[in-house]
Design a protein around this motif. Structure first.
Motif, short mmCIF file in Angstrom:
data_model
loop_
_atom_site.label_atom_id
_atom_site.label_comp_id
_atom_site.label_asym_id
_atom_site.label_seq_id
_atom_site.Cartn_x
_atom_site.Cartn_y
_atom_site.Cartn_z
N LEU A 18 0.83 -1.20 0.00
CA LEU A 18 0.00 0.00 0.00
C LEU A 18 0.86 1.25 0.00
O LEU A 18 0.53 2.25 -0.61
N TYR A 19 1.99 1.20 0.72
CA TYR A 19 2.87 2.36 0.82
C TYR A 19 4.31 1.93 0.56
O TYR A 19 4.81 0.99 1.17
N PRO A 20 4.99 2.61 -0.33
CA PRO A 20 6.36 2.20 -0.70
C PRO A 20 7.40 2.73 0.29
O PRO A 20 7.13 3.63 1.09
N ASP A 72 1.70 1.47 -9.31
CA ASP A 72 0.68 1.37 -10.37
C ASP A 72 -0.68 1.96 -10.00
O ASP A 72 -1.46 2.29 -10.89
N GLN A 73 -0.97 2.08 -8.71
CA GLN A 73 -2.32 2.46 -8.30
C GLN A 73 -2.40 3.87 -7.70
O GLN A 73 -3.38 4.20 -7.03
N CYS A 74 -1.38 4.68 -7.91
CA CYS A 74 -1.37 6.03 -7.33
C CYS A 74 -1.88 7.04 -8.36
O CYS A 74 -1.10 7.73 -9.03
N ASP A 75 -3.20 7.13 -8.49
CA ASP A 75 -3.83 7.96 -9.52
C ASP A 75 -3.56 9.45 -9.31
O ASP A 75 -3.40 10.20 -10.29
N SER A 76 -3.54 9.89 -8.05
CA SER A 76 -3.32 11.32 -7.79
C SER A 76 -1.95 11.76 -8.26
O SER A 76 -1.79 12.84 -8.84
N LEU A 77 -0.95 10.91 -8.02
CA LEU A 77 0.40 11.23 -8.47
C LEU A 77 0.48 11.26 -9.99
O LEU A 77 1.13 12.13 -10.58
N LYS A 78 -0.20 10.30 -10.64
CA LYS A 78 -0.19 10.27 -12.11
C LYS A 78 -0.85 11.52 -12.69
O LYS A 78 -0.40 12.07 -13.70
N LEU A 79 -1.91 11.99 -12.04
CA LEU A 79 -2.60 13.20 -12.50
C LEU A 79 -1.67 14.41 -12.42
O LEU A 79 -1.60 15.23 -13.35
N LEU A 80 -0.94 14.52 -11.31
CA LEU A 80 -0.01 15.64 -11.15
C LEU A 80 1.14 15.54 -12.15
O LEU A 80 1.61 16.56 -12.67
N ARG A 81 1.59 14.33 -12.42
CA ARG A 81 2.67 14.16 -13.41
C ARG A 81 2.21 14.62 -14.78
O ARG A 81 2.97 15.29 -15.51
N ASN A 82 1.00 14.27 -15.16
CA ASN A 82 0.47 14.72 -16.46
C ASN A 82 0.40 16.24 -16.51
O ASN A 82 0.72 16.87 -17.53
N GLY A 83 0.01 16.85 -15.38
CA GLY A 83 -0.04 18.31 -15.32
C GLY A 83 1.33 18.94 -15.41
O GLY A 83 1.51 19.98 -16.06
N LEU A 88 1.72 10.56 1.90
CA LEU A 88 0.87 9.38 2.09
C LEU A 88 -0.20 9.30 1.01
O LEU A 88 -0.49 8.23 0.48
N MET A 89 -0.80 10.43 0.69
CA MET A 89 -1.87 10.45 -0.30
C MET A 89 -1.34 10.14 -1.70
O MET A 89 -1.91 9.33 -2.44
N LEU A 90 -0.21 10.75 -2.07
CA LEU A 90 0.31 10.61 -3.42
C LEU A 90 0.89 9.22 -3.68
O LEU A 90 0.79 8.70 -4.79
N PHE A 91 1.52 8.62 -2.67
CA PHE A 91 2.22 7.36 -2.89
C PHE A 91 1.44 6.11 -2.48
O PHE A 91 1.96 5.00 -2.60
N LYS A 92 0.22 6.29 -2.03
CA LYS A 92 -0.59 5.11 -1.71
C LYS A 92 -0.84 4.29 -2.99
O LYS A 92 -1.32 4.81 -3.99
N GLY A 93 -0.47 3.01 -2.95
CA GLY A 93 -0.64 2.15 -4.11
C GLY A 93 0.48 2.24 -5.13
O GLY A 93 0.35 1.73 -6.24
#
Length: 413
Positions: free
Chosen positions: A253-255, A371-382, A363-368
């Motif tokens: 869940l957390y790296p 592959d499952q950290c959607d919030s981090l992927k969204l920020l990366r796209n931005g 904690l919020m950005l790296f949860k999962g």
């Protein structure tokens, strides 16, 4: 750097002001000689501020003698930087402020780095400035998998040497294989990111008091404790188990977090000693100085950037974040008055005002992760969109070049 930013050592305090004034006078005559004799007469002198003394005085005099236009590029205010070391109430700071304002108003044109600074210059300095946002150089861009693999292999010894005791990243022994690094593995000509790799967080700092590195350390401790609590760990857990490869579904869940801190500065050793005493189970730190070629590659290889910059004036923006966006790296940055001109919350980054807020964001950005950290992927796209939307050449053509052409035209007519 201002003439008074570094106090001479080994001299009586009463001699410091005299020596610093002498230093400014020497710099003034050296600048004047170079600008009036050593270079051909230009159409315009473009000077970046700060430093203000003796630069603005020398350039103004040289422009008058050589009948050239004079433009100031405001990146910050010199008197606020001086105030960090001497205090805003210092008489030197007041004198510096007067010189900066007086000679800044004598320029034929002005550029500045934020809308907030543009407003301050117009309202309180009587200076009309054009906003010219900093943009990353062309060599700051996302890093390919092949480049990541080669970079991590070059940095392997640094990555595998913990600050102090063994930690959750490595036991001090580097990988002997060219086809494997801490983050990547190579099969034939194909490179893959390891699914059980640690999350890589990069922060660049000058290790000075105006960048509170303690916030990052406290956030790392909070992340470590909260993950340990989620995993129901206790003090009896053996260190040997902590270094084993993560496989449990609950732990995934957390790296593990690896913070790479780049830069040089006076407080580096102090914080390295603090890091050695932390004894964290899920977080590790590495400090290093990278070449000009490897630094952009590291930014493009990281998962998140952290910026601890707090502006002395509250009106400039951190260039390190600009570079991170150029590499497509999302950012968590310290919040201050005009930072949102650069960091768009929940689009290309997040802001924090305390260590607990930064810990919550980690904690919020790296949860999962990974592959499952959607919030981090969204920020990366931005961040990718921000970095590719404008580059230095475009910003210069649209904003700086018209102003310079106008100033030259008005000055020569």
């Amino acid at each position: 750097m201002t003439p008074w930013s570094i106090a001479p050592r080994g001299l009586p305090k009463l001699l410091h002001p005299l020596l610093l004034v002498l230093k400014a006078l020497i710099q003034f005559f050296m600048l004047l000689w170079f600008l009036c004799v050593r270079v051909s007469s230009p159409d315009v002198f473009l000077v970046q501020n700060p430093p203000s003394i003796p630069t603005l005085v020398a350039v103004k005099l040289a422009s008058s003698l050589r009948k050239s236009a004079f433009i100031v590029d405001w990146h910050n205010f010199g008197y606020t930087l001086l105030g960090l070391s001497l205090g805003r109430s210092s008489r030197f700071v007041s004198v510096y402020h007067w010189f900066e304002k007086y000679f800044g108003k004598m320029a034929n044109g002005a550029l500045c780095v934020t809308q907030a600074m543009q407003h301050e210059l117009a309202q309180n300095w009587g200076i009309k400035a054009t906003v010219l946002y900093d943009q990353p150089p062309e060599f700051f861009n996302p890093t390919s998998l092949d480049e990541k693999h080669k970079l991590f292999y070059r940095l392997d010894k640094n990555l595998c040497q913990p600050l102090g005791i063994q930690d959750c990243i490595n036991n001090g022994i580097g990988s002997p294989h060219t086809d494997e690094t801490l983050f990547t593995t190579q099969s034939g000509t194909a490179v893959f990111l390891k699914p059980n790799r640690p999350a890589l967080v990069v922060s660049s700092t000058s290790w000075t008091p105006d960048e509170n590195f303690g916030i990052l350390l406290e956030a790392a401790v909070m992340y470590d404790r909260r993950v340990a609590a989620i995993l129901n760990e206790d003090d009896s857990t053996s260190e040997e188990i902590l270094w084993k490869e993560i496989s449990d579904e609950k732990q995934c869940l957390y790296p593990r977090l690896l913070f790479i801190i780049t830069g040089k500065g006076p407080e580096k050793e102090k914080y390295e000693e603090k890091i050695r005493r932390l004894r964290l189970k899920h977080v590790a730190f590495r400090t290093m100085w990278l070449s000009a070629e490897d630094y952009p590659l590291l930014l493009g290889s990281a998962d998140l950037g952290v910026c601890l910059h707090t502006s002395s004036s509250g009106l400039d923006l951190p260039m390190k974040v600009v570079d991170m966006f150029g590499c497509g790296l999302p950012v968590c940055a310290v919040s201050y008055s005009c930072i949102e001109e650069l960091v768009k919350v929940e689009k290309n980054g997040l802001l924090f005002s305390s260590s607990s807020e930064l810990a919550d964001e980690l904690l919020m950005l790296f949860k999962g992760f990974p592959d499952q950290c959607d919030s981090l992927k969204l920020l990366r796209n931005g961040a990718l969109a921000t970095g590719s939307s404008a580059r230095w050449a475009t910003e210069w053509e649209e904003h700086a070049k018209p102003l310079i052409s106008e100033v030259i035209s008005q000055y020569t007519n």
